[in-house]
Design a protein around this motif. Sequence first.
Motif, PDB file in Angstrom:
ATOM      1  N   LEU A   2      24.018  64.718 -33.028  1.00 13.03           N
ATOM      2  CA  LEU A   2      23.352  63.499 -32.564  1.00 13.03           C
ATOM      3  C   LEU A   2      22.110  63.834 -31.759  1.00 13.03           C
ATOM      4  CD1 LEU A   2      23.321  60.428 -32.262  1.00 13.03           C
ATOM      5  CD2 LEU A   2      24.715  60.709 -30.212  1.00 13.03           C
ATOM      6  N   GLU A   3      22.219  64.858 -30.894  1.00 12.40           N
ATOM      7  CA  GLU A   3      21.078  65.238 -30.073  1.00 12.40           C
ATOM      8  C   GLU A   3      19.916  65.725 -30.935  1.00 12.40           C
ATOM      9  OE1 GLU A   3      22.063  67.908 -26.901  1.00 12.40           O
ATOM     10  OE2 GLU A   3      23.832  66.743 -26.376  1.00 12.40           O
ATOM     11  N   SER A   4      20.216  66.504 -31.965  1.00 16.40           N
ATOM     12  CA  SER A   4      19.137  66.995 -32.831  1.00 16.40           C
ATOM     13  C   SER A   4      18.499  65.841 -33.599  1.00 16.40           C
ATOM     14  CB  SER A   4      19.649  68.065 -33.792  1.00 16.40           C
ATOM     15  OG  SER A   4      20.596  67.512 -34.688  1.00 16.40           O
ATOM     16  N   ASN A   5      19.309  64.879 -34.035  1.00 17.57           N
ATOM     17  CA  ASN A   5      18.759  63.699 -34.714  1.00 17.57           C
ATOM     18  C   ASN A   5      17.856  62.908 -33.784  1.00 17.57           C
ATOM     19  OD1 ASN A   5      20.128  64.346 -37.034  1.00 17.57           O
ATOM     20  ND2 ASN A   5      21.765  62.867 -36.720  1.00 17.57           N
ATOM     21  N   ILE A   6      18.275  62.761 -32.537  1.00 22.27           N
ATOM     22  CA  ILE A   6      17.462  62.020 -31.572  1.00 22.27           C
ATOM     23  C   ILE A   6      16.163  62.759 -31.294  1.00 22.27           C
ATOM     24  CG2 ILE A   6      17.360  61.251 -29.165  1.00 22.27           C
ATOM     25  CD1 ILE A   6      20.335  60.539 -29.419  1.00 22.27           C
TER      26      ILE A   6
END
Length: 100
Positions: A2-6
């Motif tokens: 999720l962090e990489s997508n954000i």
Amino acid sequence: MLESNIRVMNKDVNTIIKDAQALFHDAATLTGEKATEARQHAMKLLDSAMVNANDARASAMVAGKEMAVSADHYVKENPWKTISAAASIGLLLGVILGRK
């Protein structure tokens, strides 16, 4: 994940916003049909940035709800572990703050 997508979404949105700002700056110096085209292109870029931002917000909301459900499930399954962990943290904070 999720962090990489954000991070990717933020990078894309920032790039789109910078491109739109450059187009608006160029459109201010242009006249006639070219200015209209530049403004329309900039508006499309800003619309794209808004869609990406809304997608990121929706993903974050879904992930947050999943984590909340998971935490709620854990607390219901292990109430005494949760109470002892909360009491330990409270005691630790009390000792730390009591020394100052």
